[in-house]
Write an enzyme that holds these catalytic residues in place. Structure first.
Site, PDB file in Angstrom:
ATOM      1  N   HIS A 259       9.791 -12.645   1.476  1.00  0.00           N
ATOM      2  CA  HIS A 259       9.294 -13.989   1.929  1.00  0.00           C
ATOM      3  C   HIS A 259       9.604 -14.930   3.331  1.00  0.00           C
ATOM      4  O   HIS A 259       8.402 -15.501   3.871  1.00  0.00           O
ATOM      5  CB  HIS A 259       9.771 -15.233   0.308  1.00  0.00           C
ATOM      6  CG  HIS A 259       9.830 -14.986  -0.213  1.00  0.00           C
ATOM      7  ND1 HIS A 259      11.084 -14.264  -1.571  1.00  0.00           N
ATOM      8  CD2 HIS A 259       9.186 -15.343  -1.314  1.00  0.00           C
ATOM      9  CE1 HIS A 259       9.844 -13.928  -3.124  1.00  0.00           C
ATOM     10  NE2 HIS A 259       9.300 -15.083  -2.896  1.00  0.00           N
TER      11      HIS A 259
ATOM     12  N   LYS B  37       1.650  -7.531  -1.893  1.00  0.00           N
ATOM     13  CA  LYS B  37       2.639  -7.172  -3.229  1.00  0.00           C
ATOM     14  C   LYS B  37       2.121  -7.402  -4.497  1.00  0.00           C
ATOM     15  O   LYS B  37       2.077  -6.501  -4.921  1.00  0.00           O
ATOM     16  CB  LYS B  37       4.007  -7.416  -2.985  1.00  0.00           C
ATOM     17  CG  LYS B  37       5.273  -6.441  -4.599  1.00  0.00           C
ATOM     18  CD  LYS B  37       5.938  -6.850  -4.207  1.00  0.00           C
ATOM     19  CE  LYS B  37       6.697  -8.116  -5.153  1.00  0.00           C
ATOM     20  NZ  LYS B  37       6.139  -8.563  -6.359  1.00  0.00           N
TER      21      LYS B  37
END
Length: 284
Positions: A41, A153
């Protein structure tokens, strides 16, 4: 120490902060998250900071994308730690609304992107992408960003969001950043913390299996059935692994293909213990 970003919990405060930044001539970037942030993140936040002057990170565990038997209740809520990660990565504002701010009483509208949600994670997580699309469009309307950053992802999610933005003429530049991995190759995920030490040691085998199938393809094996068979064999060889899916699909449509005569996506979902892990690689 970098300054901690301001935390706001209402749409009104979010819009006021964004409006002030835009009035000052800043480009607005948004990184939608469910919290429990990690280095993956943080890289998305850094990517947003490279192309915008005011970065908003949303931290919202979205109930509409969880199925009845999934982990909504136990999904980690770590706002203080998330805020520190956001600040170190260059975020200016954290939007952490309560559920009723995002879904007020009586809300009945949802957004769906048919066909693209029919493969890969779609069959085993019915309604998941409807929840994802709905909350992402809501966040776009709340924050009014110029740029939004997501990770590779979640390749199916990224493809679906791009389609939604195109179909609904949403004025947001959607950018997809490469998957960030641990040193042994495991894709970083908030759910990795659910893995037992033994399962964590085995989890790197998922990426090894994906790399192996990509290597086979690049070496000249174009028959998808044979490639998928080899991929499943490598995954089954991981002790205790249970395969949800292991598929090679068209990179654009996410539909099954017979031969690698176009760009493709090799994607898997694998259970280790009770933890479901997803990963993917692209094949030129």
């Amino acid at each position: 120490m970098p300054d901690l970003p301001t935390v706001v919990t209402t749409i009104a405060d979010l819009r006021a902060a964004v409006a002030a930044a835009r009035a000052a001539g800043r480009v607005i970037g948004l990184v939608p998250t469910m919290g429990a942030l990690h280095e993956g993140h943080a890289e998305l936040v850094r990517a947003a900071a490279r192309v915008s002057g005011f970065v908003v990170v949303s931290v919202f565990v979205n109930p509409t994308q969880f199925g009845p038997a999934e982990d909504f209740a136990k999904y980690p809520r770590t706002l203080d730690a998330d805020r520190a990660i956001c600040g170190a990565a260059g975020a200016h504002l954290v939007f952490a609304p309560p559920v009723e701010e995002v879904y007020p009483p009586g809300a009945v509208t949802f957004v769906e992107v048919p066909k693209l949600d029919a493969s890969l994670c779609g069959p085993s997580r019915p309604g998941h992408f409807r929840g994802v699309c709905t909350v992402v469009l809501k966040l776009f309307n709340m924050a009014l960003p110029d740029v939004a950053v997501f990770g590779q992802k979640d390749a199916q999610q990224a493809r679906i969001i791009r389609q939604m933005v195109r179909d609904l003429n949403v004025p947001v530049d959607v950018r997809i950043e490469p998957t960030v991995r641990e040193a042994d190759g495991l894709a970083m995920s908030s759910r990795n913390r659910y893995l037992s030490p033994a399962d964590r040691a085995l989890a790197s085998g998922i990426y090894r299996a994906l790399r192996a199938v990509r290597d086979r393809a690049l070496a000249g094996e174009w028959d998808v059935a044979r490639l998928e068979s080899a991929l499943r064999a490598d995954l089954v060889a991981i002790p205790g692994a249970r395969i949800d899916y292991a598929s090679i699909v068209d990179d654009d449509t996410l539909q099954p293909i017979a031969r690698l005569d176009r760009p493709a996506l090799a994607a898997v979902a694998v259970f280790l213990g009770t933890t479901r892990l997803i990963d993917n690689v692209t094949i030129p």
